[in-house]
Design a protein around this motif. Structure first.
Motif, PDB file in Angstrom:
ATOM      1  N   GLU A  28     -37.862  27.177  46.072  1.00 41.48           N
ATOM      2  CA  GLU A  28     -36.469  27.375  46.465  1.00 41.48           C
ATOM      3  C   GLU A  28     -35.564  27.307  45.240  1.00 41.48           C
ATOM      4  O   GLU A  28     -35.924  26.735  44.214  1.00 41.48           O
ATOM      5  CB  GLU A  28     -36.071  26.337  47.521  1.00 41.48           C
ATOM      6  CG  GLU A  28     -36.772  26.630  48.846  1.00 41.48           C
ATOM      7  CD  GLU A  28     -36.423  25.677  49.961  1.00 41.48           C
ATOM      8  OE1 GLU A  28     -35.634  24.736  49.753  1.00 41.48           O
ATOM      9  OE2 GLU A  28     -36.969  25.875  51.054  1.00 41.48           O
ATOM     10  N   GLU A  62     -35.205  24.459  42.382  1.00 38.70           N
ATOM     11  CA  GLU A  62     -36.387  23.588  42.360  1.00 38.70           C
ATOM     12  C   GLU A  62     -37.279  23.923  41.181  1.00 38.70           C
ATOM     13  O   GLU A  62     -37.429  25.085  40.825  1.00 38.70           O
ATOM     14  CB  GLU A  62     -37.242  23.832  43.618  1.00 38.70           C
ATOM     15  CG  GLU A  62     -36.908  23.003  44.788  1.00 38.70           C
ATOM     16  CD  GLU A  62     -37.870  23.235  45.958  1.00 38.70           C
ATOM     17  OE1 GLU A  62     -38.080  22.293  46.709  1.00 38.70           O
ATOM     18  OE2 GLU A  62     -38.393  24.353  46.137  1.00 38.70           O
ATOM     19  N   LYS A  76     -44.518  19.589  45.825  1.00 39.00           N
ATOM     20  CA  LYS A  76     -44.476  18.312  46.558  1.00 39.00           C
ATOM     21  C   LYS A  76     -43.815  18.501  47.924  1.00 39.00           C
ATOM     22  O   LYS A  76     -44.299  18.004  48.931  1.00 39.00           O
ATOM     23  CB  LYS A  76     -43.710  17.260  45.749  1.00 39.00           C
ATOM     24  CG  LYS A  76     -44.509  16.735  44.575  1.00 39.00           C
ATOM     25  CD  LYS A  76     -43.715  15.694  43.798  1.00 39.00           C
ATOM     26  CE  LYS A  76     -44.529  15.219  42.601  1.00 39.00           C
ATOM     27  NZ  LYS A  76     -43.784  14.259  41.779  1.00 39.00           N
ATOM     28  N   ARG A  77     -42.698  19.252  47.964  1.00 39.63           N
ATOM     29  CA  ARG A  77     -41.990  19.488  49.222  1.00 39.63           C
ATOM     30  C   ARG A  77     -42.851  20.296  50.195  1.00 39.63           C
ATOM     31  O   ARG A  77     -42.972  19.945  51.368  1.00 39.63           O
ATOM     32  CB  ARG A  77     -40.673  20.231  48.944  1.00 39.63           C
ATOM     33  CG  ARG A  77     -39.914  20.601  50.230  1.00 39.63           C
ATOM     34  CD  ARG A  77     -38.713  21.478  49.977  1.00 39.63           C
ATOM     35  NE  ARG A  77     -38.986  22.652  49.152  1.00 39.63           N
ATOM     36  CZ  ARG A  77     -39.622  23.750  49.572  1.00 39.63           C
ATOM     37  NH1 ARG A  77     -40.092  23.838  50.799  1.00 39.63           N
ATOM     38  NH2 ARG A  77     -39.812  24.767  48.749  1.00 39.63           N
ATOM     39  N   GLU A  78     -43.453  21.370  49.703  1.00 40.13           N
ATOM     40  CA  GLU A  78     -44.274  22.225  50.577  1.00 40.13           C
ATOM     41  C   GLU A  78     -45.455  21.469  51.187  1.00 40.13           C
ATOM     42  O   GLU A  78     -45.753  21.641  52.365  1.00 40.13           O
ATOM     43  CB  GLU A  78     -44.781  23.452  49.806  1.00 40.13           C
ATOM     44  CG  GLU A  78     -43.740  24.530  49.601  1.00 40.13           C
ATOM     45  CD  GLU A  78     -43.443  25.341  50.862  1.00 40.13           C
ATOM     46  OE1 GLU A  78     -44.192  25.257  51.850  1.00 40.13           O
ATOM     47  OE2 GLU A  78     -42.428  26.069  50.851  1.00 40.13           O
ATOM     48  N   LYS A 117     -45.709  18.274  51.680  1.00 37.65           N
ATOM     49  CA  LYS A 117     -45.145  17.317  52.643  1.00 37.65           C
ATOM     50  C   LYS A 117     -44.844  18.040  53.957  1.00 37.65           C
ATOM     51  O   LYS A 117     -45.172  17.554  55.038  1.00 37.65           O
ATOM     52  CB  LYS A 117     -43.871  16.690  52.047  1.00 37.65           C
ATOM     53  CG  LYS A 117     -43.266  15.590  52.887  1.00 37.65           C
ATOM     54  CD  LYS A 117     -43.989  14.276  52.651  1.00 37.65           C
ATOM     55  CE  LYS A 117     -43.449  13.181  53.550  1.00 37.65           C
ATOM     56  NZ  LYS A 117     -44.474  12.485  54.297  1.00 37.65           N
ATOM     57  N   GLU A 118     -44.231  19.233  53.871  1.00 36.47           N
ATOM     58  CA  GLU A 118     -43.876  20.008  55.073  1.00 36.47           C
ATOM     59  C   GLU A 118     -45.108  20.542  55.807  1.00 36.47           C
ATOM     60  O   GLU A 118     -45.191  20.456  57.028  1.00 36.47           O
ATOM     61  CB  GLU A 118     -42.988  21.207  54.706  1.00 36.47           C
ATOM     62  CG  GLU A 118     -41.568  20.834  54.338  1.00 36.47           C
ATOM     63  CD  GLU A 118     -40.766  22.026  53.798  1.00 36.47           C
ATOM     64  OE1 GLU A 118     -41.244  23.182  53.875  1.00 36.47           O
ATOM     65  OE2 GLU A 118     -39.656  21.792  53.284  1.00 36.47           O
ATOM     66  N   GLU A 119     -46.066  21.111  55.065  1.00 38.78           N
ATOM     67  CA  GLU A 119     -47.218  21.776  55.693  1.00 38.78           C
ATOM     68  C   GLU A 119     -48.325  20.823  56.108  1.00 38.78           C
ATOM     69  O   GLU A 119     -49.049  21.095  57.061  1.00 38.78           O
ATOM     70  CB  GLU A 119     -47.833  22.802  54.725  1.00 38.78           C
ATOM     71  CG  GLU A 119     -46.994  24.030  54.504  1.00 38.78           C
ATOM     72  CD  GLU A 119     -47.694  25.052  53.606  1.00 38.78           C
ATOM     73  OE1 GLU A 119     -48.894  24.889  53.305  1.00 38.78           O
ATOM     74  OE2 GLU A 119     -47.032  26.024  53.211  1.00 38.78           O
ATOM     75  N   ASP A 141     -48.017  17.099  55.840  1.00 37.47           N
ATOM     76  CA  ASP A 141     -47.540  15.734  56.060  1.00 37.47           C
ATOM     77  C   ASP A 141     -48.181  14.741  55.087  1.00 37.47           C
ATOM     78  O   ASP A 141     -48.569  13.637  55.469  1.00 37.47           O
ATOM     79  CB  ASP A 141     -47.807  15.327  57.523  1.00 37.47           C
ATOM     80  CG  ASP A 141     -46.917  14.155  57.934  1.00 37.47           C
ATOM     81  OD1 ASP A 141     -45.889  13.922  57.264  1.00 37.47           O
ATOM     82  OD2 ASP A 141     -47.264  13.461  58.905  1.00 37.47           O
ATOM     83  N   GLU A 153     -48.160  13.216  50.877  1.00 35.86           N
ATOM     84  CA  GLU A 153     -47.527  13.152  49.563  1.00 35.86           C
ATOM     85  C   GLU A 153     -48.593  13.344  48.503  1.00 35.86           C
ATOM     86  O   GLU A 153     -49.646  12.701  48.550  1.00 35.86           O
ATOM     87  CB  GLU A 153     -46.859  11.785  49.360  1.00 35.86           C
ATOM     88  CG  GLU A 153     -45.465  11.726  49.913  1.00 35.86           C
ATOM     89  CD  GLU A 153     -44.829  10.368  49.692  1.00 35.86           C
ATOM     90  OE1 GLU A 153     -44.788   9.904  48.526  1.00 35.86           O
ATOM     91  OE2 GLU A 153     -44.392   9.770  50.689  1.00 35.86           O
ATOM     92  N   LYS A 202     -50.130  21.466  59.880  1.00 34.06           N
ATOM     93  CA  LYS A 202     -48.964  21.814  60.699  1.00 34.06           C
ATOM     94  C   LYS A 202     -48.789  23.323  60.799  1.00 34.06           C
ATOM     95  O   LYS A 202     -48.197  23.804  61.745  1.00 34.06           O
ATOM     96  CB  LYS A 202     -47.709  21.185  60.086  1.00 34.06           C
ATOM     97  CG  LYS A 202     -47.724  19.669  60.178  1.00 34.06           C
ATOM     98  CD  LYS A 202     -46.423  19.111  59.660  1.00 34.06           C
ATOM     99  CE  LYS A 202     -46.222  17.703  60.180  1.00 34.06           C
ATOM    100  NZ  LYS A 202     -44.916  17.191  59.823  1.00 34.06           N
ATOM    101  N   GLU A 203     -49.255  24.056  59.811  1.00 34.03           N
ATOM    102  CA  GLU A 203     -49.072  25.516  59.809  1.00 34.03           C
ATOM    103  C   GLU A 203     -50.384  26.277  59.684  1.00 34.03           C
ATOM    104  O   GLU A 203     -50.420  27.471  59.887  1.00 34.03           O
ATOM    105  CB  GLU A 203     -48.150  25.919  58.646  1.00 34.03           C
ATOM    106  CG  GLU A 203     -46.744  25.401  58.808  1.00 34.03           C
ATOM    107  CD  GLU A 203     -45.827  25.842  57.675  1.00 34.03           C
ATOM    108  OE1 GLU A 203     -46.169  26.786  56.954  1.00 34.03           O
ATOM    109  OE2 GLU A 203     -44.764  25.219  57.525  1.00 34.03           O
TER     110      GLU A 203
END
Length: 130
Positions: free
Chosen positions: A41, A44, A51-53, A55-57, A59, A61, A97-98
């Motif tokens: 993004e 970033e 790290k964000r992706e 965490k999102e995909e 869960d 760290e 998650k995805e």
């Protein structure tokens, strides 16, 4: 006509001699295998995006380690620029998650899944490192 460039990050999550691979559950490349990650993004850094992706995909760290390679790959509809990093789990259980499926692969099983073409570029390098 200028080709669309998509810049992404990918984590080669390593646990001793094993590598974590995920199977896409959606989109044009559904069912193909890849290293988890996603788009960077605005504002970033590649490491922050990764790290964000994750965490999102998943869960989870992660600790992002060294850059393996920046893969440039021409898909039919776009040009991919993928920053690939070694990573390890800091905290979490890699909850999908995805993705449709996931596997831990070792040096002998890395070729056992149908990788996306851009991810395939990394396989020999990863084998050498394991």
């Amino acid at each position: 006509m200028e080709r669309k460039v998509i810049e992404v990050v990918a984590a080669v999550i390593r646990d001793k001699a094993n590598i974590f691979a995920t199977q896409r559950g959606y989109g044009e490349f559904k069912d193909a295998w890849e290293f988890p990650g996603g788009k960077i993004e605005i504002g970033e850094s590649p490491k922050e995006a990764l790290k964000r992706e994750i965490k999102e995909e998943l869960d989870t760290e992660i600790e992002v380690d060294d850059l393996i390679e920046i893969v440039e790959y021409d898909y039919p509809n776009f040009h991919l620029k993928m920053h690939c990093f070694w990573a390890r789990i800091k905290y979490g259980n890699l909850i999908l998650k995805e993705h449709e499926a996931a596997k831990w692969l070792d040096k002998n099983t890395l070729d056992a899944v149908a990788w996306l073409p851009a991810d395939l570029v990394l396989i020999e390098k990863i084998k050498e490192a394991l």
